[in-house]
Scaffold this motif. Structure first.
Motif, PDB file in Angstrom:
ATOM      1  N   ARG A 258       6.080  -7.635  18.392  1.00  0.00           N
ATOM      2  CA  ARG A 258       5.624  -6.275  18.035  1.00  0.00           C
ATOM      3  C   ARG A 258       5.910  -5.955  16.573  1.00  0.00           C
ATOM      4  NH1 ARG A 258       8.721  -4.367  22.750  1.00  0.00           N
ATOM      5  NH2 ARG A 258       8.767  -6.623  23.008  1.00  0.00           N
ATOM      6  N   ALA A 259       6.840  -6.684  15.966  1.00  0.00           N
ATOM      7  CA  ALA A 259       7.205  -6.434  14.570  1.00  0.00           C
ATOM      8  C   ALA A 259       6.398  -7.271  13.590  1.00  0.00           C
ATOM      9  CB  ALA A 259       8.698  -6.714  14.374  1.00  0.00           C
ATOM     10  N   THR A 260       5.601  -8.208  14.084  1.00  0.00           N
ATOM     11  CA  THR A 260       4.914  -9.143  13.184  1.00  0.00           C
ATOM     12  C   THR A 260       3.418  -9.286  13.427  1.00  0.00           C
ATOM     13  OG1 THR A 260       5.444 -11.010  14.651  1.00  0.00           O
ATOM     14  CG2 THR A 260       6.999 -10.538  12.869  1.00  0.00           C
ATOM     15  N   LEU A 261       2.953  -8.995  14.640  1.00  0.00           N
ATOM     16  CA  LEU A 261       1.542  -9.239  14.970  1.00  0.00           C
ATOM     17  C   LEU A 261       0.604  -8.479  14.037  1.00  0.00           C
ATOM     18  CD1 LEU A 261      -0.579 -10.544  16.831  1.00  0.00           C
ATOM     19  CD2 LEU A 261      -0.319  -8.569  18.365  1.00  0.00           C
ATOM     20  N   GLY A 262       0.996  -7.302  13.600  1.00  0.00           N
ATOM     21  CA  GLY A 262       0.150  -6.517  12.705  1.00  0.00           C
ATOM     22  C   GLY A 262      -0.182  -7.234  11.408  1.00  0.00           C
ATOM     23  N   GLU A 263       0.703  -8.144  10.970  1.00  0.00           N
ATOM     24  CA  GLU A 263       0.460  -8.896   9.742  1.00  0.00           C
ATOM     25  C   GLU A 263      -0.780  -9.769   9.858  1.00  0.00           C
ATOM     26  OE1 GLU A 263       4.053 -10.926   8.412  1.00  0.00           O
ATOM     27  OE2 GLU A 263       5.269  -9.329   9.292  1.00  0.00           O
ATOM     28  N   CYS A 264      -1.126 -10.185  11.082  1.00  0.00           N
ATOM     29  CA  CYS A 264      -2.333 -10.984  11.290  1.00  0.00           C
ATOM     30  C   CYS A 264      -3.594 -10.179  10.984  1.00  0.00           C
ATOM     31  CB  CYS A 264      -2.400 -11.487  12.733  1.00  0.00           C
ATOM     32  SG  CYS A 264      -1.116 -12.667  13.195  1.00  0.00           S
ATOM     33  N   PHE A 265      -3.453  -8.860  10.934  1.00  0.00           N
ATOM     34  CA  PHE A 265      -4.603  -7.983  10.722  1.00  0.00           C
ATOM     35  C   PHE A 265      -4.454  -7.157   9.452  1.00  0.00           C
ATOM     36  CE2 PHE A 265      -4.003  -8.865  15.195  1.00  0.00           C
ATOM     37  CZ  PHE A 265      -5.239  -9.403  15.529  1.00  0.00           C
ATOM     38  N   GLY A 266      -3.679  -7.700   8.506  1.00  0.00           N
ATOM     39  CA  GLY A 266      -3.558  -7.072   7.204  1.00  0.00           C
ATOM     40  C   GLY A 266      -2.611  -5.897   7.135  1.00  0.00           C
ATOM     41  N   MET A 267      -1.840  -5.672   8.175  1.00  0.00           N
ATOM     42  CA  MET A 267      -0.893  -4.561   8.169  1.00  0.00           C
ATOM     43  C   MET A 267       0.400  -4.978   7.471  1.00  0.00           C
ATOM     44  SD  MET A 267      -1.736  -3.349  12.077  1.00  0.00           S
ATOM     45  CE  MET A 267      -1.019  -1.715  12.101  1.00  0.00           C
ATOM     46  N   GLU A 268       1.128  -4.010   6.964  1.00  0.00           N
ATOM     47  CA  GLU A 268       2.338  -4.291   6.205  1.00  0.00           C
ATOM     48  C   GLU A 268       3.419  -4.909   7.096  1.00  0.00           C
ATOM     49  OE1 GLU A 268       3.298  -3.911   2.891  1.00  0.00           O
ATOM     50  OE2 GLU A 268       1.138  -3.729   2.606  1.00  0.00           O
ATOM     51  N   PRO A 269       4.185  -5.890   6.577  1.00  0.00           N
ATOM     52  CA  PRO A 269       5.339  -6.383   7.332  1.00  0.00           C
ATOM     53  C   PRO A 269       6.259  -5.217   7.693  1.00  0.00           C
ATOM     54  CG  PRO A 269       4.918  -7.806   5.448  1.00  0.00           C
ATOM     55  CD  PRO A 269       4.005  -6.612   5.294  1.00  0.00           C
ATOM     56  N   GLY A 270       6.758  -5.262   8.931  1.00  0.00           N
ATOM     57  CA  GLY A 270       7.623  -4.178   9.382  1.00  0.00           C
ATOM     58  C   GLY A 270       6.879  -3.083  10.110  1.00  0.00           C
ATOM     59  N   THR A 271       5.595  -3.300  10.428  1.00  0.00           N
ATOM     60  CA  THR A 271       4.823  -2.327  11.201  1.00  0.00           C
ATOM     61  C   THR A 271       4.982  -2.617  12.690  1.00  0.00           C
ATOM     62  OG1 THR A 271       3.166  -2.174   9.429  1.00  0.00           O
ATOM     63  CG2 THR A 271       2.544  -1.331  11.599  1.00  0.00           C
ATOM     64  N   ASP A 272       5.415  -1.636  13.455  1.00  0.00           N
ATOM     65  CA  ASP A 272       5.593  -1.796  14.894  1.00  0.00           C
ATOM     66  C   ASP A 272       4.250  -1.585  15.582  1.00  0.00           C
ATOM     67  OD1 ASP A 272       6.252  -1.677  17.593  1.00  0.00           O
ATOM     68  OD2 ASP A 272       8.050  -0.471  17.295  1.00  0.00           O
ATOM     69  N   VAL A 273       3.719  -2.639  16.206  1.00  0.00           N
ATOM     70  CA  VAL A 273       2.392  -2.549  16.835  1.00  0.00           C
ATOM     71  C   VAL A 273       2.471  -2.778  18.346  1.00  0.00           C
ATOM     72  CG1 VAL A 273       1.152  -3.217  14.736  1.00  0.00           C
ATOM     73  CG2 VAL A 273       1.909  -4.994  16.338  1.00  0.00           C
ATOM     74  N   GLU A 274       3.607  -2.428  18.936  1.00  0.00           N
ATOM     75  CA  GLU A 274       3.786  -2.691  20.368  1.00  0.00           C
ATOM     76  C   GLU A 274       2.630  -2.138  21.200  1.00  0.00           C
ATOM     77  OE1 GLU A 274       6.547  -0.842  23.810  1.00  0.00           O
ATOM     78  OE2 GLU A 274       7.685  -1.888  22.248  1.00  0.00           O
ATOM     79  N   GLY A 275       2.294  -0.840  21.025  1.00  0.00           N
ATOM     80  CA  GLY A 275       1.269  -0.220  21.856  1.00  0.00           C
ATOM     81  C   GLY A 275      -0.102  -0.841  21.666  1.00  0.00           C
ATOM     82  N   LYS A 276      -0.479  -1.167  20.430  1.00  0.00           N
ATOM     83  CA  LYS A 276      -1.774  -1.793  20.164  1.00  0.00           C
ATOM     84  C   LYS A 276      -1.802  -3.214  20.730  1.00  0.00           C
ATOM     85  CE  LYS A 276      -2.610   0.843  15.924  1.00  0.00           C
ATOM     86  NZ  LYS A 276      -3.627   1.739  16.525  1.00  0.00           N
ATOM     87  N   MET A 277      -0.680  -3.907  20.670  1.00  0.00           N
ATOM     88  CA  MET A 277      -0.585  -5.262  21.213  1.00  0.00           C
ATOM     89  C   MET A 277      -0.847  -5.246  22.714  1.00  0.00           C
ATOM     90  SD  MET A 277       2.812  -7.670  21.145  1.00  0.00           S
ATOM     91  CE  MET A 277       3.776  -6.464  22.083  1.00  0.00           C
ATOM     92  N   VAL A 278      -0.221  -4.319  23.416  1.00  0.00           N
ATOM     93  CA  VAL A 278      -0.434  -4.209  24.862  1.00  0.00           C
ATOM     94  C   VAL A 278      -1.901  -3.908  25.156  1.00  0.00           C
ATOM     95  CG1 VAL A 278       0.144  -2.892  26.929  1.00  0.00           C
ATOM     96  CG2 VAL A 278       1.952  -3.505  25.309  1.00  0.00           C
TER      97      VAL A 278
END
Length: 580
Positions: free
Chosen positions: A235-255
């Motif tokens: 949840r702390a890293t998956l956003g980087e695959c989509f151009g989001m800043e490191p350290g972005t919490d994407v737990e809800g979008k990941m689910v």
């Protein structure tokens, strides 16, 4: 002490002993590099960091040339630009230019610089090209030397970060290539599968062994029940695959993304991290109170476990017998969940999304079949990068997704489970439960600050009633080796030791999104990513594994109690003394 220099006609005062590269970056002037990695690889091999010096020297490599009083540096003259472009063309002359199908396309530093410097003719130096066989002999990595630029960043990561030296340059001149000694396949070497070489590589020469085909097939098979769990750090890293800043919490979008991909259940590995703590804390207390083998050493990191088996086989008996959270989750899905829902374990396909390439080896280890012979606890382990590619493959617009919650019956994980992804997190989580069990009362302070942070080795002593518990945390196998040697010699003594194969823990795992050298050199990725997990810990309703109501329920309904015979059968494993 400082020296005075000029960069592109502007005066600067910089620390004596700095390299030109360091001085320029301090002045916010970007100089391209392909071989340079801060602190581990400054070898001037790529010659992309060439700059002009006024006076005696014409052009020098900025990554190795120290500044001196009165030096005048020019970073972007026509001469410099022409030299950098020519060096890129020379690299491309012996490079397999299959960019359209390469996994690193659009995330390749060579490709980025070729575009930046206007390399529009990749055949400027056409001629003989090397042709190397692809090494896919291991369960976790694929090496394609046809895409290698001989920057040696992978070599430095293996030797300087991990202290191993599994790979290095073989042959000389035009025939030079990176490989194991005597051209042995990687799968036959004492490689631990940590993947630090992969995240260091600037091109597509190193990739994880892709497991997505099996997952696609399972999702398309209507006779299969396909479940997935995501490791704490994803949840702390998956956003980087989509151009989001490191350290972005994407737990809800990941689910939300996983649900739209068609998984029958989307679960949180924080649950099985809590389960691991219940078993591991029980094991620690038992060893301390009943004269068991000490120190107890955590077994969550499969790269570390394999390192121990190869390089410290005499310490194998110190390893906790607990399976990793990944394997525990698969075991619970194919026993507990299967029983609750009336499912045949043979019809269940269990997938884990993890930050780790070594997990791909772990799924095939012996002692990982709780539901019966021939039924693996985990069928497929996919890295953060693979998960990112799958989301793109399904045409899901990740950034536009709503936040959704994990599925029952494994939707709750504690803060203790969340911090598993950071170095020191397993130690802290275990101490919270072990301390309250020993003291038989709630702790006044849950944060064990002494074991936090990205230092290679951390040591602490805690007083738990009449018991004094000495602990140590090591991240990277190079630091693990240093700590274990001190323990083996009797110089240091501990009751409990946590070791993570990757520096900084899972947040910096070999399966995480690849960031450019510029980012890696100037950003503490491990700390930024770990903050997501510590923030989650502070905000979750349960911060201790033993207070997670779903963990309590699982023991009451199915496992009995921590350390029970049934728990041992399902949640524990064994190891092999491999040697080098």
């Amino acid at each position: 002490m400082n020296v005075n220099i000029k960069i592109n006609g502007v005066d600067y005062s910089v620390e004596a002993g700095s390299t030109i590269l360091e001085a320029c970056r301090a002045a916010s002037i970007h100089i391209p590099t392909l071989c340079y990695l801060k602190d581990i690889n400054a070898i001037a091999a790529c010659r992309l960091c060439l700059v002009e010096i006024k006076g005696g020297r014409s052009m020098v490599a900025a990554c190795v040339m120290p500044v001196s009083e009165g030096m005048e540096i020019f970073t972007n003259t026509p001469k410099v630009q022409k030299a950098r472009k020519m060096n890129l063309e020379l690299m491309l002359s012996d490079h397999q230019k299959s960019c359209l199908t390469c996994l690193r396309s659009q995330n390749c530093e060579l490709q980025q610089y070729a575009k930046e410097y206007g390399v529009d003719d990749v055949n400027t130096f056409a001629g003989t090209m090397n042709e190397f066989p692809i090494d896919d002999s291991s369960a976790y990595l694929v090496r394609d030397n046809n895409k290698c630029i001989l920057c040696r960043r992978c070599v430095a990561a293996c030797k300087e970060i991990q202290g191993l030296g599994i790979i290095g340059p073989n042959d000389r001149g035009f025939d030079t290539h990176i490989a194991c000694s005597f051209e042995h396949p990687l799968g036959d070497e004492a490689c631990i599968g940590c993947g630090q070489c992969v995240v260091a590589c600037p091109t597509g020469a190193l990739t994880e062994k892709d497991s997505t085909a099996g997952v696609y097939e399972a999702l398309a098979d209507e006779t299969k029940h396909v479940f997935i769990c995501t490791a704490p750090s994803i949840r702390a890293t998956l956003g980087e695959c989509f151009g989001m800043e490191p350290g972005t919490d994407v737990e809800g979008k990941m689910v939300a993304a996983l649900r739209r991909m068609g998984f029958d259940g989307v679960f949180d590995m924080n649950f099985s991290a809590d389960l691991t703590i219940m078993e591991e804390a029980t094991e620690l207390i038992d060893r301390i109170q009943n004269g068991g083998k000490l120190p107890l050493i955590t077994s969550c990191s499969p790269g570390w476990v394999k390192y121990c088996e190869h390089y410290h086989p005499d310490m194998v008996d110190n390893l906790s017998s607990c399976k990793s959270p990944q394997q525990m989750f698969g075991a619970m899905v194919k026993t507990y969940l299967a029983e609750k829902n009336g499912l045949d374990p043979k019809d269940i396909v269990f997938v884990s999304a993890i930050p780790c390439t070594a997990k791909k080896f772990e799924v095939g280890r012996d002692g990982q079949s709780a539901a019966g012979e021939g039924i693996r606890d985990v069928d497929y382990a996919i890295t953060t990068r693979e998960l990112g590619r799958m989301i793109e493959h399904f045409g899901i617009s990740f950034k536009d997704l709503p936040d959704e919650k994990f599925d029952s019956p494994f939707e709750i994980g504690s803060g203790a489970g969340a911090i598993f992804g950071a170095t020191g997190g397993v130690m802290e989580a275990a101490l919270r439960t072990a301390a309250e069990t020993i003291l038989n009362k709630p702790l006044e302070k849950l944060d064990f600050d002494d074991v936090r942070g990205t230092d290679g080795i951390k040591r602490a002593t805690y007083k738990l009633g009449d018991l004094e518990v000495k602990v140590a945390v090591a991240s990277s196998t190079k630091k693990a080796n240093e700590l274990l040697k001190a323990i083996e010699s009797g110089e240091e003594e501990y009751q409990f030791v946590e070791i993570m194969a990757c520096p900084g823990g899972c947040v910096n795992g070999g399966g995480q999104p690849v960031q450019t050298a510029n980012v890696r050199n100037n950003t503490d990725l491990a700390a930024i990513r770990a903050k997501v997990l510590y923030d989650a810990d502070k905000n979750l309703p349960y911060r201790k594994s033993h207070e997670n109501p779903l963990i309590i329920k699982a023991y009451e309904e199915f496992l009995g109690k921590p350390g029970s015979e049934k728990a041992h059968h399902i949640l524990h494993t064994n190891y092999v003394k491999r040697g080098k």
